[in-house]
Design an enzyme around this catalytic site. Structure first.
Site: not given
Length: 419
Positions: A18-19, A22
């Site tokens: 997920h990170e 980003h």
């Protein structure tokens, strides 16, 4: 202990992917990413690569990418403050010492009159008490030293808020999107190990001790007829057997080019208030990489749909809060999945990744969806919402989410002790 290790691995994978979404899009957009962190709390491990410090923290309950401009910049050099400066070969300041000046005797010291490290990239001041005012340009990639640690400055063009609305939107959306991509990848692995369910009129794996195995049926047998009724699919076979508990059924099958007839008596199974007939045979599977990709995308969209339907019931009042699960409930459920083998752990991980993506995309404060909502409002208004107001909404939303998490965790604990 085994469950704890699996939970840490699963959540570590989901959060890191997920990170990572980003991080990659932010870097591609030119945003300075100061830290990529897995977990919260004290650092267990840290390594700096390029502009970014990669850290592993104690509490494996989330993660973050700290982008320049999302929070007020740490450096704040005020008029009258004494600093030390270093220069590169072109004469630009490439390092500013903010404190502990005595530890940097090689620096050139000055009393600041004006310092702008975001827009003008200049520092002016006096090197001597009665000396002339000097003005130095600051390098775009200069660092400042605070408490003996080097930090890169964040000119306005490297900050999140300075980027175009589409770039900011994609940077935030990339996290949940990567969780969906991860789910598809895991499902591909799952279907290439477990096989893709087939609707062919054929027998899959047999369960030892059940009527099919005891009667002499084999995995791979093609079912032609049941009690004289033609079978053209696995669905037709199950629809014929389930309404006939404890009944004799004659299987006409084709095996190795030969047609045989085998009799058996079905067993009963009771569940959800129904009694059905079973013979102990799994659905047939086949293996195909292209079909596994199609099936994985289809499965991902199926679970997204189920998640949205569940959330719809929650909003409409058709879903009880007691049915929600938090960390404790997920830990308990993961333990049950682990006991059933690795193949189901893969399926469970894909489901949790989809769940994380969908929840994060909800237009709620403190979640990615909440931030995307403010960007959509900005697009409609033609100007951004005031940072103070947005920060306040996110703070209140985060507080409410923590309250909800406590309630859900309490429900989980009650369910464990009062199943």
């Amino acid at each position: 202990m085994e469950t704890l290790i699996v939970v840490v691995i699963i959540f570590g994978l989901l959060v890191s992917i997920h990170e990572f979404g980003h991080l990659v899009v932010a870097k591609r957009s030119g945003i300075l990413c100061r830290e990529y962190a897995i977990g919260f709390g004290p650092k267990l491990f840290a390594v700096k690569k390029g502009e970014t410090v990669y850290t592993l923290r104690l509490l494996p309950i989330g993660g973050y990418v700290r982008m320049a401009g999302e929070d007020p910049e740490i450096v704040d050099v005020k008029p009258g403050q004494s600093i030390g400066v270093f220069f590169d070969r072109s004469g630009k300041v490439n390092r500013l010492v903010i404190d502990h000046l005595e530890s940097y005797p090689d620096a050139r010291f000055m009393t600041v009159e004006h310092c702008d490290l975001e827009r003008e990239l200049v520092v002016t001041g006096y090197e001597e008490e009665d000396g002339p005012l000097v003005r130095y340009s600051v390098d775009h990639e200069a660092t400042y030293v605070s408490d003996h640690q080097d930090f890169q400055i964040a000119p306005i063009d490297r900050q999140f808020s300075s980027k175009s609305l589409p770039k900011r939107f994609l940077t935030i959306f990339a996290g949940p999107f990567m969780n969906l991509v991860l789910a598809v990848v895991i499902f591909i692995i799952y279907f290439n190990i477990a096989g893709i369910p087939s609707d062919a009129p054929q027998l899959g794996k047999l369960i030892a001790g059940y009527p099919a195995e005891q009667a002499g049926l084999h995995s791979g047998d093609q079912v032609l007829r049941l009690n004289g009724t033609k079978m053209d699919s696995w669905t037709a076979i199950t629809k014929y057997i389930e309404p006939r508990p404890k009944q004799k059924i004659t299987f006409q099958i084709r095996r190795d080019g030969h047609v045989k007839s085998i009799d058996l008596v079905t067993r009963t199974r009771t569940g959800n208030g129904q009694t059905i007939g079973v013979i102990g045979v799994y659905q047939p599977n086949y293996y195909s990489l292209p079909d596994s990709l199609k099936m994985s995308v289809s499965q991902t969209f199926f679970w997204i749909k189920m998640e949205l339907q569940g959330l719809g019931k929650l909003v409409s009042g058709g879903f009880n809060l007691n049915q929600l699960s938090g960390p404790v409930g997920i830990y308990h459920a993961t333990g049950e999945v682990v006991a059933q083998g690795l193949i189901l752990v893969l399926n469970w991980t894909a489901f949790l990744s989809i769940n994380l993506a969908v929840i994060n995309l909800l237009p709620l404060p403190a979640l990615d969806g909440g931030r995307l909502f403010f960007l959509i409002v900005e697009a409609l208004r033609g100007k951004p919402v005031e940072p103070q107001k947005e920060a306040f909404v996110h703070f209140v939303g985060f507080a409410l989410l923590m309250v909800l998490m406590l309630l859900v965790t309490w429900n989980d604990i009650q369910h464990l002790f009062n199943p």
